[in-house]
Design a protein around this motif. Sequence first.
Motif, PDB file in Angstrom:
ATOM      1  N   ASN A 197     -28.070  11.430  -7.419  1.00  0.00           N
ATOM      2  CA  ASN A 197     -27.169  11.757  -6.307  1.00  0.00           C
ATOM      3  C   ASN A 197     -27.942  12.260  -5.091  1.00  0.00           C
ATOM      4  O   ASN A 197     -27.614  11.928  -3.947  1.00  0.00           O
ATOM      5  CB  ASN A 197     -26.153  12.813  -6.751  1.00  0.00           C
ATOM      6  CG  ASN A 197     -25.162  12.272  -7.765  1.00  0.00           C
ATOM      7  OD1 ASN A 197     -24.918  11.064  -7.819  1.00  0.00           O
ATOM      8  ND2 ASN A 197     -24.600  13.154  -8.584  1.00  0.00           N
ATOM      9  N   SER A 198     -28.971  13.080  -5.373  1.00  0.00           N
ATOM     10  CA  SER A 198     -29.790  13.587  -4.275  1.00  0.00           C
ATOM     11  C   SER A 198     -30.512  12.444  -3.575  1.00  0.00           C
ATOM     12  O   SER A 198     -30.573  12.391  -2.340  1.00  0.00           O
ATOM     13  CB  SER A 198     -30.799  14.602  -4.799  1.00  0.00           C
ATOM     14  OG  SER A 198     -31.665  15.024  -3.773  1.00  0.00           O
ATOM     15  N   TYR A 199     -31.045  11.530  -4.389  1.00  0.00           N
ATOM     16  CA  TYR A 199     -31.740  10.378  -3.810  1.00  0.00           C
ATOM     17  C   TYR A 199     -30.767   9.524  -2.995  1.00  0.00           C
ATOM     18  O   TYR A 199     -31.090   9.074  -1.886  1.00  0.00           O
ATOM     19  CB  TYR A 199     -32.370   9.547  -4.922  1.00  0.00           C
ATOM     20  CG  TYR A 199     -33.042   8.287  -4.434  1.00  0.00           C
ATOM     21  CD1 TYR A 199     -34.272   8.333  -3.785  1.00  0.00           C
ATOM     22  CD2 TYR A 199     -32.437   7.040  -4.620  1.00  0.00           C
ATOM     23  CE1 TYR A 199     -34.885   7.179  -3.326  1.00  0.00           C
ATOM     24  CE2 TYR A 199     -33.042   5.880  -4.166  1.00  0.00           C
ATOM     25  CZ  TYR A 199     -34.266   5.955  -3.517  1.00  0.00           C
ATOM     26  OH  TYR A 199     -34.857   4.805  -3.063  1.00  0.00           O
ATOM     27  N   ALA A 200     -29.566   9.333  -3.540  1.00  0.00           N
ATOM     28  CA  ALA A 200     -28.565   8.539  -2.826  1.00  0.00           C
ATOM     29  C   ALA A 200     -28.179   9.216  -1.509  1.00  0.00           C
ATOM     30  O   ALA A 200     -28.013   8.555  -0.477  1.00  0.00           O
ATOM     31  CB  ALA A 200     -27.332   8.344  -3.709  1.00  0.00           C
ATOM     32  N   SER A 201     -28.057  10.557  -1.559  1.00  0.00           N
ATOM     33  CA  SER A 201     -27.720  11.294  -0.335  1.00  0.00           C
ATOM     34  C   SER A 201     -28.834  11.177   0.693  1.00  0.00           C
ATOM     35  O   SER A 201     -28.582  11.016   1.892  1.00  0.00           O
ATOM     36  CB  SER A 201     -27.463  12.767  -0.665  1.00  0.00           C
ATOM     37  OG  SER A 201     -26.366  12.900  -1.544  1.00  0.00           O
ATOM     38  N   GLN A 202     -30.084  11.260   0.203  1.00  0.00           N
ATOM     39  CA  GLN A 202     -31.220  11.134   1.115  1.00  0.00           C
ATOM     40  C   GLN A 202     -31.271   9.742   1.735  1.00  0.00           C
ATOM     41  O   GLN A 202     -31.532   9.589   2.930  1.00  0.00           O
ATOM     42  CB  GLN A 202     -32.518  11.429   0.370  1.00  0.00           C
ATOM     43  CG  GLN A 202     -32.677  12.880  -0.044  1.00  0.00           C
ATOM     44  CD  GLN A 202     -33.943  13.108  -0.854  1.00  0.00           C
ATOM     45  OE1 GLN A 202     -34.850  12.275  -0.866  1.00  0.00           O
ATOM     46  NE2 GLN A 202     -34.005  14.236  -1.547  1.00  0.00           N
ATOM     47  N   VAL A 255     -29.299  14.568 -18.845  1.00  0.00           N
ATOM     48  CA  VAL A 255     -28.461  13.625 -18.090  1.00  0.00           C
ATOM     49  C   VAL A 255     -27.987  14.253 -16.780  1.00  0.00           C
ATOM     50  O   VAL A 255     -27.971  13.595 -15.734  1.00  0.00           O
ATOM     51  CB  VAL A 255     -27.267  13.171 -18.957  1.00  0.00           C
ATOM     52  CG1 VAL A 255     -26.277  12.356 -18.124  1.00  0.00           C
ATOM     53  CG2 VAL A 255     -27.759  12.354 -20.143  1.00  0.00           C
ATOM     54  N   ASP A 256     -27.612  15.543 -16.848  1.00  0.00           N
ATOM     55  CA  ASP A 256     -27.178  16.222 -15.613  1.00  0.00           C
ATOM     56  C   ASP A 256     -28.296  16.237 -14.578  1.00  0.00           C
ATOM     57  O   ASP A 256     -28.074  16.004 -13.382  1.00  0.00           O
ATOM     58  CB  ASP A 256     -26.753  17.658 -15.922  1.00  0.00           C
ATOM     59  CG  ASP A 256     -25.407  17.725 -16.628  1.00  0.00           C
ATOM     60  OD1 ASP A 256     -24.719  16.683 -16.668  1.00  0.00           O
ATOM     61  OD2 ASP A 256     -25.051  18.807 -17.144  1.00  0.00           O
ATOM     62  N   ARG A 257     -29.489  16.526 -15.045  1.00  0.00           N
ATOM     63  CA  ARG A 257     -30.632  16.570 -14.124  1.00  0.00           C
ATOM     64  C   ARG A 257     -30.894  15.192 -13.518  1.00  0.00           C
ATOM     65  O   ARG A 257     -31.163  15.065 -12.318  1.00  0.00           O
ATOM     66  CB  ARG A 257     -31.861  17.060 -14.876  1.00  0.00           C
ATOM     67  CG  ARG A 257     -33.081  17.239 -13.993  1.00  0.00           C
ATOM     68  CD  ARG A 257     -34.237  17.804 -14.786  1.00  0.00           C
ATOM     69  NE  ARG A 257     -35.406  17.973 -13.950  1.00  0.00           N
ATOM     70  CZ  ARG A 257     -36.578  18.418 -14.383  1.00  0.00           C
ATOM     71  NH1 ARG A 257     -36.714  18.754 -15.675  1.00  0.00           N
ATOM     72  NH2 ARG A 257     -37.603  18.541 -13.560  1.00  0.00           N
ATOM     73  N   LYS A 258     -30.798  14.185 -14.364  1.00  0.00           N
ATOM     74  CA  LYS A 258     -30.998  12.826 -13.873  1.00  0.00           C
ATOM     75  C   LYS A 258     -29.920  12.457 -12.852  1.00  0.00           C
ATOM     76  O   LYS A 258     -30.209  11.875 -11.795  1.00  0.00           O
ATOM     77  CB  LYS A 258     -30.975  11.849 -15.044  1.00  0.00           C
ATOM     78  CG  LYS A 258     -31.111  10.395 -14.616  1.00  0.00           C
ATOM     79  CD  LYS A 258     -30.971   9.460 -15.797  1.00  0.00           C
ATOM     80  CE  LYS A 258     -31.010   8.006 -15.333  1.00  0.00           C
ATOM     81  NZ  LYS A 258     -30.817   7.066 -16.457  1.00  0.00           N
ATOM     82  N   ASN A 259     -28.667  12.817 -13.174  1.00  0.00           N
ATOM     83  CA  ASN A 259     -27.569  12.500 -12.250  1.00  0.00           C
ATOM     84  C   ASN A 259     -27.738  13.227 -10.912  1.00  0.00           C
ATOM     85  O   ASN A 259     -27.469  12.665  -9.844  1.00  0.00           O
ATOM     86  CB  ASN A 259     -26.230  12.877 -12.878  1.00  0.00           C
ATOM     87  CG  ASN A 259     -25.841  11.943 -14.016  1.00  0.00           C
ATOM     88  OD1 ASN A 259     -26.345  10.816 -14.101  1.00  0.00           O
ATOM     89  ND2 ASN A 259     -24.968  12.401 -14.901  1.00  0.00           N
ATOM     90  N   ARG A 260     -28.180  14.500 -10.999  1.00  0.00           N
ATOM     91  CA  ARG A 260     -28.411  15.237  -9.759  1.00  0.00           C
ATOM     92  C   ARG A 260     -29.513  14.591  -8.931  1.00  0.00           C
ATOM     93  O   ARG A 260     -29.424  14.502  -7.702  1.00  0.00           O
ATOM     94  CB  ARG A 260     -28.764  16.698 -10.074  1.00  0.00           C
ATOM     95  CG  ARG A 260     -27.569  17.551 -10.461  1.00  0.00           C
ATOM     96  CD  ARG A 260     -27.922  19.031 -10.400  1.00  0.00           C
ATOM     97  NE  ARG A 260     -28.956  19.377 -11.366  1.00  0.00           N
ATOM     98  CZ  ARG A 260     -28.718  19.781 -12.614  1.00  0.00           C
ATOM     99  NH1 ARG A 260     -27.456  19.874 -13.046  1.00  0.00           N
ATOM    100  NH2 ARG A 260     -29.705  20.093 -13.419  1.00  0.00           N
ATOM    101  N   ALA A 261     -30.556  14.146  -9.617  1.00  0.00           N
ATOM    102  CA  ALA A 261     -31.657  13.488  -8.905  1.00  0.00           C
ATOM    103  C   ALA A 261     -31.187  12.188  -8.256  1.00  0.00           C
ATOM    104  O   ALA A 261     -31.537  11.880  -7.110  1.00  0.00           O
ATOM    105  CB  ALA A 261     -32.812  13.218  -9.860  1.00  0.00           C
TER     106      ALA A 261
END
Length: 728
Positions: free
Chosen positions: A432-437, A424-430
């Motif tokens: 968030n990263s996608y949202a930031s991008q 779940v952490d990895r998914k959330n980071r992905a």
Amino acid sequence: MKVLVTGGYGFIGSFVAERFFKEGYQVYIIDNLVSGNAENIDFPHKFYKINVESKKCEEVFKSNKFDVVVHLAAQVDVTTSMKSPVLDTRSNILGLSNILDLSTKYAVGKFIFASSAAVYGMNENTPLVEEESCEPLSPYGMNKWIGEMYCRKWNELYDLQTLCFRFSNVYGPRQGTVGEGGVVSIFIERMLDNQGITVYGDGHQTRDFIYVEDLADAVYRSVESDASGVMNLSSNTENSVNRLIEVLQTIQPIKSVQYREAKQGDIFRSSLDNSKIKRQLDWIPMYTLEEGLEKTYRWFADHKVKEVPKPKKPENFLLAYFKKLLPYLENALAFIVVIFLTVYVHNGKLYDLDDFDFSFFYIILMGIMYGSRQSIPAVFLSSIFYVSFGLMQGRDLISLLYDSESLAQIAVYVFVGIAIGYTVDRKNRAVNSYASQVQAIEERYEFLNEIFNDTRKVKEELQSQIINSSDSFGKIYTITKELDTLEPENIYSSAVGVLESIMKSDAISIYSVNKHGSFLRLSAKSKKDNFELPKSLRIADQPRIGQVIESKEVFINHELESNVAMLMAPIVDNGQVVALVSVHDMQYENFSLYHQNLFKVAIELITAALSKAYRFWSATMNERYVEGMTVLKEEAFGKVLETKRATKERLHIEYGLLMLDVNFIHQEEKLNLIQRSLRESDYLGLGKSGQLLALLANSSKGDTEIVRKRLAEQGVDSIICEEEVMYG
């Protein structure tokens, strides 16, 4: 012409940007608005809210071809640099190197860097010249000194023309209460608040105060010159703090002055020598300390706003704390439910769920909802509950710890908790990263779209300027087409109109110079009412005119000398001054370097046109003159007369016409006598009916009568005649 001013919304930057705008530049500003104020600028410009060290700056350079970059963006507070040297370095070094690099990459014509007197440190060998040793005391001064080195190296390595100004203590309207020179604004603000002022030291410490408009003038002038390297920008006047207080007292009484112990490390004397900048830029500070403080005080008084305390919104600390605590509360609540269900099932209430592990489900749920942040605590609580529940059933702790089934159960809890939490952490980071991008891409798109729209707008404005502007190069080209003639007389009259249009002045004159360089004769002038000028001038009686003719250079009346033209320029042909062009009066706002340069361009065009006309005149002398004489043939004389007629109608320049005995043509002695009685600007020629005519340039009927009598005294009879009668 385009100029980029970094820090353009700041105190100094806003005045520099304003000066360039008044000189006809398109102004672009980069500012992060940390200390700048957008209200400082009230003229059309383009603004980019970014840091100077940001990569986004390249898009600004890429979409705009800047002629000049003035780098003023910086962290300017010495105290802040002492407390946070990293912040000071990021802004003052990384930002500078980024803008320098982009200026080189995108071929900027000139780069101006704002350095500081702080580079000299405790050196009190006043007034300090640029060659004095530099030993800065603060990170701010060090970074300014390093910035100068960057500029010098960029000039050496990449051939970028750089100029570093070491500002003394700048003061003026719009100034804040931090940074160098802030003492003026601090004192004035306290005066306006009817509070006393505090002086650290005995007040005998000195500073070199320079008014901000003088500084902006110097920065602009540097762009119009070839100056480079390092220059002090100062008033070269050492004023004590006590002197500053005395001047302020004359403007507004100060409630009280309190002296305290001097701050450690304060420089006692500071003054910068400005000989170099005065010599190379033809610049002098225009404002005295009294005049500058008066303007500054009035501005602060006019902009003083009574601060109305805004009601503070109660900060909801409990709500914020509750939001942070909520995941843990939910975890605890879920754990309580797990305990209840496990005990309830064990007591035989729900036989169908006797083999169901509620703790396992609880760990998965916490992991899915919050990731490892709550799945790990859930694993810990579930393991504790598993052991505790076993003890409640009569098992001892040792057997539980050594029971492989129990250890396997706890291991499953740990594995599931870590696996679910990590996933779940990895998914959330992905996510968030996608949202930031996505956000970065959207911001970049908006930024580029804004630049594109601005570029298109600038293109349209530039196109409009070329077509319509009265002082654009396109308009200058159109106007100077009027000079496209091979008749010198036409060029003189047309040149007046050209200069009137370009210089926005109705007080233009052109005097021709005689062969001996001793007299000037008025050839053309503006026809404004009450604009009267002498028809002839003796150069020996006009020392300033004599200097212009001798130097063969453009004269600019910087000192505003009375009875001297604002601008004068010689027209030179084959190394000889043949005419003098003067702008006698013009609006003060047009007495700028921009219009001075326009004047020089126009003079070059007029000179080129006259040179071409003189060469043509020389090449066609045999066709124009009666063979062996200085008498114009009928056609050539008719063209000169036609030019004089047009000049009279357009500029009210009169001329006279005398009819002589045509037989004088064959009497060499009489002809020479007539020639000696005429001026170099006069003409002898044949009329339509073959009569001999003398055309007297710039002569009234009274002047013509004087010439007629002078000829009669020497035995040469003549008749004053009208052009319409004799040459109609």
